[in-house]
Design an enzyme around this catalytic site. Sequence first.
Site, PDB file in Angstrom:
ATOM      1  N   ASP A   1       0.481  -1.273  -0.258  1.00  0.00           N
ATOM      2  CA  ASP A   1      -0.046   0.470  -0.346  1.00  0.00           C
ATOM      3  C   ASP A   1       0.704   1.462  -0.329  1.00  0.00           C
ATOM      4  OD1 ASP A   1       0.833   0.401   2.656  1.00  0.00           O
ATOM      5  OD2 ASP A   1      -0.851   0.099   3.735  1.00  0.00           O
TER       6      ASP A   1
ATOM      7  N   CYS B   1     -22.524  -6.934   4.192  1.00  0.00           N
ATOM      8  CA  CYS B   1     -23.223  -6.489   5.533  1.00  0.00           C
ATOM      9  C   CYS B   1     -24.318  -6.345   6.375  1.00  0.00           C
ATOM     10  CB  CYS B   1     -22.537  -4.396   5.369  1.00  0.00           C
ATOM     11  SG  CYS B   1     -21.128  -4.527   5.261  1.00  0.00           S
TER      12      CYS B   1
ATOM     13  N   CYS C   1     -20.073  -0.528  13.086  1.00  0.00           N
ATOM     14  CA  CYS C   1     -17.978   0.059  11.958  1.00  0.00           C
ATOM     15  C   CYS C   1     -18.330   1.759  12.468  1.00  0.00           C
ATOM     16  CB  CYS C   1     -17.852  -0.484  11.353  1.00  0.00           C
ATOM     17  SG  CYS C   1     -18.931  -0.101   9.984  1.00  0.00           S
TER      18      CYS C   1
ATOM     19  N   CYS D   1      -6.014   3.267  15.272  1.00  0.00           N
ATOM     20  CA  CYS D   1      -7.370   2.767  16.511  1.00  0.00           C
ATOM     21  C   CYS D   1      -7.751   1.484  14.823  1.00  0.00           C
ATOM     22  CB  CYS D   1      -8.361   4.307  15.758  1.00  0.00           C
ATOM     23  SG  CYS D   1     -10.118   4.036  16.261  1.00  0.00           S
TER      24      CYS D   1
ATOM     25  N   CYS E   1     -13.375   0.499  14.821  1.00  0.00           N
ATOM     26  CA  CYS E   1     -14.429  -0.326  13.241  1.00  0.00           C
ATOM     27  C   CYS E   1     -14.203  -1.490  12.981  1.00  0.00           C
ATOM     28  CB  CYS E   1     -14.120   0.887  12.409  1.00  0.00           C
ATOM     29  SG  CYS E   1     -12.478   1.294  11.492  1.00  0.00           S
TER      30      CYS E   1
END
Length: 380
Positions: free
Chosen positions: A122, A176, A182, A229, A232
């Site tokens: 990435d 989902c 999330c 973080c 989510c």
Amino acid sequence: MAAELGFAACGIAPADAAPRSGERLREWLAEGRHGDMIWMEERAHHRESPAALWPEVRSVIALGMSYAPAADPLALAEEGDRGRISVYAQGGDYHDVVKRQLKALGRWLANAAGCDLKVFVDTAPVMEKPLAEAAGLGWQGKHTNLVSRDHGSWLFLGAIYTTLDLEPDWGGVASCGSCDACQRACPTDAFPAPYRLDARRCVSYLTIEHRGPIPHEFRSRMGNRIYGCDDCLAVCPWNKFAASAAANRAFLPRAELTAPSLGDLLDLDDAGFRQVFAGSPIKRIGRDRMVRNVAVAAGNSGDPALVERLIRLLDDPAPVVRGAAVWALGRLDAARWVAERWRVAQEQDDDVRAEWAGLQPSPAFAGEGQARKRQGEGSS
């Protein structure tokens, strides 16, 4: 062969499999939701499609390597004197691990099929998530990250571009449903809508990519998150199918990074930072940004034992550290904050002076300052 090299998922997509990703990227950039990540703008034309980066590409091999944690990523939420580091950064640098295995797979493929190819993680201008979805590894969830039926939200992604015409796999199907766990878990409301992320509000962006003072409105919401973080990702119901990736020794968490002491981190100088985070992706942000993050967490900790350490940081050479220390000191000990306000008379940095005045030191979003800087109207 991919499985032998440690990849948990592998799929194939034609090079033109995600035609709308370029359009969505342009919309996201036009809205300024990338904040300080100016490199997203500068190479946007390469991100729009694989062929824009390498015209000879015919197929994309998308690969995923699991980093599913053995422990609960949210377990330290109430441990105010401890810092929370995102799961992916608690072990070795995944960029190095994934790229090394991509190169090994690429060498095997080139020898077996006589093709040209390029490998990407990435750090390259590649839309790896839409391509992984097109190759059937999963789908982009409402948190915009890839979700897998087998590995939940815990996949590092890589890609091999090749001149081979390979038979593609079926693309991933969004699963989902009505779940919005999330979205609700995000501490800074970084999702204006499902499947849309405003990076300028994301704790991962604020603690890693953002170089200046963290906007006041997000500081208390950051809690003790000092690098990234997981919230989510961690609440995704599909994680229940993900087996721990502990078998991959490269991603085993280092003990000193699973629950680091805020006090110890506040004391880091540049040499100490380099020693503690050697071999970790965290080393990329440098000492000043990390100590800034830790100072904000200290301000949220309620721990008076950190006051003296914060006072020492009021003389730090880095303005971004001094400013965060001013704010944190005011949160932990108002009387000491008042007693130290004599420093404002000798402070040369406008942002730090604003902190002593209790004012917001930077634009609400760093992207505004970058835009003004490019237009010659000042800087953030």
